[in-house]
Write an enzyme that holds these catalytic residues in place. Structure first.
Site, short mmCIF file in Angstrom:
data_model
loop_
_atom_site.label_atom_id
_atom_site.label_comp_id
_atom_site.label_asym_id
_atom_site.label_seq_id
_atom_site.Cartn_x
_atom_site.Cartn_y
_atom_site.Cartn_z
N ARG A 1 0.93 -1.12 -0.15
CA ARG A 1 0.09 -0.03 0.02
C ARG A 1 0.98 1.33 -0.14
O ARG A 1 1.89 1.09 0.44
CB ARG A 1 -0.75 0.01 1.25
CG ARG A 1 -1.88 -1.09 1.67
CD ARG A 1 -2.63 -0.96 2.64
NE ARG A 1 -3.46 -2.02 3.06
CZ ARG A 1 -4.55 -2.25 2.48
NH1 ARG A 1 -5.12 -1.50 1.45
NH2 ARG A 1 -5.43 -3.23 3.04
N GLY B 1 -8.04 -3.55 -4.93
CA GLY B 1 -9.54 -2.92 -4.44
C GLY B 1 -9.58 -1.58 -5.07
O GLY B 1 -8.97 -1.09 -6.14
N GLY C 1 -8.65 1.34 -4.23
CA GLY C 1 -7.56 2.31 -4.63
C GLY C 1 -6.70 1.90 -5.60
O GLY C 1 -6.23 2.89 -6.49
N THR C 2 -6.55 0.62 -5.54
CA THR C 2 -5.95 0.25 -6.78
C THR C 2 -6.39 0.52 -8.16
O THR C 2 -5.67 0.82 -9.17
CB THR C 2 -5.67 -1.49 -6.96
OG1 THR C 2 -5.24 -1.78 -5.48
CG2 THR C 2 -4.89 -1.96 -7.80
N ILE D 1 -13.21 -8.66 -0.96
CA ILE D 1 -13.69 -9.91 -0.18
C ILE D 1 -15.15 -9.59 0.31
O ILE D 1 -16.10 -10.61 0.45
CB ILE D 1 -13.00 -10.24 0.98
CG1 ILE D 1 -13.20 -11.68 1.52
CG2 ILE D 1 -13.28 -9.22 2.10
CD1 ILE D 1 -12.09 -11.96 2.46
N ASP D 2 -15.49 -8.33 0.46
CA ASP D 2 -17.05 -8.03 0.74
C ASP D 2 -18.10 -8.15 -0.09
O ASP D 2 -19.39 -8.05 0.17
CB ASP D 2 -17.09 -6.36 1.45
CG ASP D 2 -16.12 -6.26 2.11
OD1 ASP D 2 -15.65 -7.29 3.19
OD2 ASP D 2 -15.43 -5.19 2.43
N1 LIG Z 1 -6.55 7.68 -5.45
C1 LIG Z 1 -5.60 7.13 -5.91
N2 LIG Z 1 -4.88 7.23 -7.18
C2 LIG Z 1 -3.83 6.92 -7.32
N3 LIG Z 1 -3.26 5.39 -6.72
C3 LIG Z 1 -4.03 5.12 -5.59
C4 LIG Z 1 -5.20 5.87 -5.29
N4 LIG Z 1 -5.73 5.36 -3.82
C5 LIG Z 1 -4.79 4.32 -3.58
N5 LIG Z 1 -3.97 4.13 -4.47
C6 LIG Z 1 -2.58 3.10 -4.74
O1 LIG Z 1 -3.30 1.97 -4.63
C7 LIG Z 1 -2.62 0.94 -4.05
C8 LIG Z 1 -3.30 0.16 -3.23
O2 LIG Z 1 -4.51 0.98 -2.55
P1 LIG Z 1 -5.22 0.58 -0.99
O3 LIG Z 1 -3.93 0.64 0.11
O4 LIG Z 1 -6.16 1.65 -0.62
O5 LIG Z 1 -5.72 -0.71 -1.25
P2 LIG Z 1 -7.13 -1.13 -2.17
O6 LIG Z 1 -6.70 -1.35 -3.73
O7 LIG Z 1 -8.27 -0.11 -2.04
O8 LIG Z 1 -7.38 -2.50 -1.42
P3 LIG Z 1 -7.81 -2.54 -0.12
O9 LIG Z 1 -9.45 -3.06 -0.42
O10 LIG Z 1 -7.25 -4.06 0.62
O11 LIG Z 1 -7.90 -1.38 0.88
C9 LIG Z 1 -1.44 1.87 -3.33
O12 LIG Z 1 -0.06 1.62 -3.77
C10 LIG Z 1 -2.02 3.34 -3.28
O13 LIG Z 1 -1.04 4.08 -3.40
O1 LIG Z 2 -10.35 -1.79 9.08
P1 LIG Z 2 -10.19 -0.86 7.87
O2 LIG Z 2 -8.82 -0.61 7.35
O3 LIG Z 2 -11.47 0.15 7.52
O4 LIG Z 2 -10.60 -2.17 6.61
C1 LIG Z 2 -11.50 -2.94 7.15
C2 LIG Z 2 -12.24 -3.53 5.58
O5 LIG Z 2 -11.29 -4.15 4.97
C3 LIG Z 2 -11.81 -5.34 4.72
O6 LIG Z 2 -11.44 -6.44 5.68
C4 LIG Z 2 -11.66 -5.92 3.28
O7 LIG Z 2 -12.08 -5.29 2.44
C5 LIG Z 2 -13.34 -5.22 4.85
O8 LIG Z 2 -14.01 -6.62 5.30
C6 LIG Z 2 -13.59 -4.37 5.81
O9 LIG Z 2 -14.75 -3.72 5.77
#
Ligand SMILES: Nc1ncnc2c1ncn2[C@@H]1O[C@H](COP(=O)(O)OP(=O)(O)OP(=O)(O)O)[C@@H](O)[C@H]1O
Ligand SMILES: O=P(O)(O)OC[C@H]1O[C@](O)(CO)[C@@H](O)[C@@H]1O
Length: 356
Positions: free
Chosen positions: A206, A231, A233-234, A261-262
């Site tokens: 992340r 997710g 963010g990705t 996963i949700d």
């Molecule tokens: N708005 C954004 N623009 C560009 N890159 C982003 C943005 N938000 C997140 N990222 C990048 O995407 C990657 C993963 O983001 P993040 O840690 O938010 O997890 P995620 O993909 O949302 O998955 P999860 O559901 O597990 O949180 C990181 O490398 C982060 O820097």
């Molecule tokens: O505790 P945080 O960072 O808000 O993330 C919790 C979320 O991440 C997850 O474990 C995976 O997306 C969700 O089930 C939960 O809503």
């Protein structure tokens, strides 16, 4: 009297996200009840990527995905190699019509507008890459989810076995791995057993990354298909990478594979990892139920994943039959007073399920 109560609870949502989750829930449970699209949000730190919209008759709106031909209009196309594949060529109508779309709302009133549609996924009759031209890369980002390795395996094997693509590399350690690490070669042989392992064999991360450096690396390595699993963010990161690729005019496809996963994505059948989460929840519920039944006035509380989304709790409850009360963030509840949670006691020795 012995009272056995097993309560499954999804964590409470952050206040700001409640409206969004309510909308997601309504869309999932009753698409016809979905409210009209909310007006676009005002000022945010970075303007949201422009939507690719197209209109049609009867209030039909296509909310489309970007395509290479948007900025490379003269791109040559080729017959899909699948059409000669022994396993697929015999299946009639295997290809998806390029104009097929999927309605956001399934149930509509006869006089209502046709509404928003999304382009249907699936193999097309014509493709924009020759097999030996493809140089693919796969990256996993964000948190872990069951099935990540299975997705990696299926991309490698699908590209190889169905499309004849032999050049596939893995990017290690998430987005930063594009420029901070070497790539790892992925073949059907090297990924053969990875689906039996948890986590992601590619690693993940992340945090901040440099989009220009990622696209420099894509360009330098000659990568022309990028598969990005992660997710929300990705996926925002994937959109940014695509924008930079488009700005440079590169023939490089960016594919976002949503990971949650949700199961909180309204228009897909099911997100990978959700079934495993529901299955694993049974063990916790069983254990809590045994404990609750063994004690006088025993109460077992199981807290499951899903900070903003109750699908795991709800499906685990439906599968278990031992749960007396399921609390989910989409449905407000209170403890005391008439109709309060504390006034609802299950029948002794029986499994009463109440959904709040
Ligand atoms: N708005 C954004 N623009 C560009 N890159 C982003 C943005 N938000 C997140 N990222 C990048 O995407 C990657 C993963 O983001 P993040 O840690 O938010 O997890 P995620 O993909 O949302 O998955 P999860 O559901 O597990 O949180 C990181 O490398 C982060 O820097
Ligand atoms: O505790 P945080 O960072 O808000 O993330 C919790 C979320 O991440 C997850 O474990 C995976 O997306 C969700 O089930 C939960 O809503």
């Amino acid at each position: 009297m012995e009272v056995a109560t097993t309560v499954v609870v999804a964590p409470a949502p952050a206040a700001d996200d409640k409206a969004l989750q309510q909308k997601l829930f309504e869309l999932k449970m009753n698409p016809s009840a979905a409210p009209a699209p909310a007006p676009a949000k005002k000022a945010s730190a970075k303007p949201a990527a422009k939507k690719k919209l197209a209109g049609g008759s009867g209030g039909y709106v296509l909310e489309d995905v970007p395509h290479l031909t948007d900025y490379l209009p003269n791109l040559q196309s080729f017959p899909n190699p699948l059409q000669n594949h022994p396993a697929y060529s015999v299946v009639k109508q295997y290809f998806v019509n390029a104009d097929d779309t999927v309605a956001k709302k399934i149930v509509v009133h006869k006089s209502s507008a046709r509404g928003t549609h999304f382009r249907r996924a699936g193999p097309r009759q014509r493709v924009y890459f020759q097999p030996d031209e493809v140089s693919a890369a796969i990256v996993t980002c964000g948190g872990l989810c069951p099935g990540l390795n299975t997705v990696v395996r299926e991309i490698v094997c699908g590209l190889h076995d169905m499309y004849g693509v032999t050049s596939v590399v893995g990017i290690e350690g998430g987005y930063k791995g594009f420029y901070a690490r070497n790539t790892v070669e992925l073949t059907p042989r090297s990924v053969n057993d990875i689906h039996k392992r948890g986590g992601t064999v590619l690693g993940t991360s992340r945090g901040g990354q440099d989009t220009a450096k990622i696209v420099d690396s894509i360009q330098d390595r000659g990568i022309n298909q990028v598969y990005i699993i992660g997710g929300d963010g990705t996926q925002k990161g994937a959109a940014t990478i695509h924008e930079e690729i488009q700005r440079r005019g590169l023939k490089c496809a960016v594919v976002g594979v949503p990971k949650t996963i949700d199961n909180d994505i309204a228009v897909i059948d099911k997100s990978f990892g959700f079934d495993t989460a529901v299955e694993e929840a049974q063990r916790a519920i069983n254990a809590a139920h045994v404990e609750a039944e063994s004690a006088e006035n025993g109460v077992g509380v199981v807290k499951l994943m899903g900070r903003n989304s109750g699908f795991i709790a709800m499906y685990a409850t439906l599968a278990s039959r031992d749960v007396d009360c399921c609390l989910i963030p989409e449905s407000p509840f209170y403890l005391d007073g008439k109709g309060g949670l504390s006034s609802s006691s299950p029948r002794s020795g029986s499994a009463t399920t109440a959904t709040w």
